[in-house]
Design an enzyme around this catalytic site. Structure first.
Site, PDB file in Angstrom:
ATOM      1  N   ASP A 157       0.804  -1.214   0.000  1.00 47.29           N
ATOM      2  CA  ASP A 157       0.000   0.000   0.000  1.00 47.29           C
ATOM      3  C   ASP A 157       0.842   1.271   0.000  1.00 47.29           C
ATOM      4  O   ASP A 157       0.479   2.269  -0.628  1.00 47.29           O
ATOM      5  CB  ASP A 157      -0.930   0.013   1.217  1.00 47.29           C
ATOM      6  N   GLY A 158       1.969   1.250   0.722  1.00 51.01           N
ATOM      7  CA  GLY A 158       2.822   2.432   0.750  1.00 51.01           C
ATOM      8  C   GLY A 158       3.323   2.800  -0.627  1.00 51.01           C
ATOM      9  O   GLY A 158       3.298   3.972  -1.021  1.00 51.01           O
ATOM     10  N   ASN A 188      -5.499   8.574   0.867  1.00 49.29           N
ATOM     11  CA  ASN A 188      -5.690   7.927   2.165  1.00 49.29           C
ATOM     12  C   ASN A 188      -6.192   8.910   3.223  1.00 49.29           C
ATOM     13  O   ASN A 188      -7.295   8.783   3.711  1.00 49.29           O
ATOM     14  CB  ASN A 188      -4.380   7.300   2.639  1.00 49.29           C
ATOM     15  N   THR A 202      -9.172   2.542   6.780  1.00 47.78           N
ATOM     16  CA  THR A 202      -8.598   1.314   7.335  1.00 47.78           C
ATOM     17  C   THR A 202      -7.153   1.507   7.783  1.00 47.78           C
ATOM     18  O   THR A 202      -6.530   0.566   8.267  1.00 47.78           O
ATOM     19  CB  THR A 202      -8.636   0.176   6.296  1.00 47.78           C
ATOM     20  N   TYR A 220      -4.389   4.786   9.322  1.00 47.99           N
ATOM     21  CA  TYR A 220      -4.152   5.540  10.546  1.00 47.99           C
ATOM     22  C   TYR A 220      -5.470   5.788  11.279  1.00 47.99           C
ATOM     23  O   TYR A 220      -5.564   5.692  12.506  1.00 47.99           O
ATOM     24  CB  TYR A 220      -3.465   6.853  10.173  1.00 47.99           C
ATOM     25  N   ASN A 221      -6.503   6.105  10.528  1.00 50.46           N
ATOM     26  CA  ASN A 221      -7.823   6.366  11.098  1.00 50.46           C
ATOM     27  C   ASN A 221      -8.317   5.204  11.945  1.00 50.46           C
ATOM     28  O   ASN A 221      -8.796   5.385  13.067  1.00 50.46           O
ATOM     29  CB  ASN A 221      -8.802   6.663   9.962  1.00 50.46           C
ATOM     30  N   LYS A 222      -8.201   3.977  11.430  1.00 47.42           N
ATOM     31  CA  LYS A 222      -8.683   2.811  12.164  1.00 47.42           C
ATOM     32  C   LYS A 222      -7.874   2.584  13.433  1.00 47.42           C
ATOM     33  O   LYS A 222      -8.415   2.165  14.467  1.00 47.42           O
ATOM     34  CB  LYS A 222      -8.634   1.564  11.281  1.00 47.42           C
TER      35      LYS A 222
END
Length: 266
Positions: free
Chosen positions: A51-52, A123, A163, A165-167
């Site tokens: 993902d990064g 993101n 999904t 940092y938020n999660k």
């Protein structure tokens, strides 16, 4: 997929990775694909590395609207943006050859800093204190003051970013088919004197969020745009809206967003 034959590969320059990718390059060429050196010439941009790497590929190629993005994870990586694995590269080529894929359209947020510099995020955007001191931010929605936040900072996440940092800060996971964005607190200060909502909240696509930094020593907070930190002097405010842009990615027919969430977290 017959009209999408120019591939650009985005990955870190590494001899070992080059050797792993060589059979994929050969297979792609044998099946009529061209591998180009400039992303501007591509109509398929392939990131390698989870993902990064996918976020970096989208950002560094300008959130292009006229091409598809494809994510390939390496064997030791997982990715919500990556439908394919480098150990099974032949599956990617075969899928693209036989049109066994569907196109996802992921929402993007626009972030305007100090009314001047505009960025996109796939993101999330974050604003955090750069010093060991509570940051104070006035939060407004559609021009109306909502709350004065005190704490470590705020995250504004897209549905797919929900999904990440938020999660990890107990924000909700949002279906990417919902055109919206989410605001989540980082260590908010709540007591008899100071009060914030104390939970995440979700804003509709038509909403405008404004975050005004109270200049009390936090004039230089850390601004995170996806997985990159930006050093911008004298931050006064951020204005965040849902962008008209959508990042188009490919998906296998039997690999929905919620299939990937289940596979990653459950």
């Amino acid at each position: 997929m017959d009209n999408r034959r120019n591939l650009y590969f985005y990955y870190p320059q590494d001899d070992e990775l080059e050797q792993q990718l060589s059979p994929l390059f050969d297979l792609a060429r044998k099946n009529g694909f061209s591998i180009v050196d400039r992303y501007q010439d591509a109509n398929i941009i392939v990131s390698v590395g989870g993902d990064g790497a996918f976020l970096q590929a989208v950002r560094h190629t300008g959130f292009r609207q006229d091409c598809l993005y494809v994510g390939i994870a390496k064997s030791n990586e997982a990715g919500l943006y990556c439908d394919f694995n480098l150990d099974h590269y032949d599956e990617m080529v075969n899928t693209m050859m036989h049109a066994e894929l569907e196109v996802r359209r992921f929402p993007v947020i626009d972030v305007l800093i100090n009314g001047e510099s505009k960025f996109q995020c796939l993101n999330e955007a974050t604003i955090r204190s750069a010093i060991i001191k509570t940051i104070v931010i006035d939060v407004s929605i559609d021009g109306n003051h909502f709350e004065r936040f005190r704490g470590d900072g705020l995250i504004v996440a897209t549905p797919t970013g929900s999904t990440g940092y938020n999660k990890s800060t107990h924000g909700a996971v949002i279906d990417p088919k919902l055109p919206c964005f989410q605001v989540t607190e980082l260590a908010s200060l709540n007591n008899n004197r100071y009060r914030t909502l104390g939970s995440s909240f979700v804003l509709d696509k038509e909403r405008t969020l404004k975050l005004e930094v109270i200049q009390d020593g936090n004039d230089y907070p850390v601004i995170g745009l996806d997985n990159e930190a930006y050093s911008i002097r004298n931050i006064k405010d951020l204005t965040i809206t849902l962008s008209d842009k959508r990042v188009k990615t490919v998906k296998l027919k039997n690999n929905s967003y919620w299939d990937r969430v289940k596979r990653t977290f459950l």
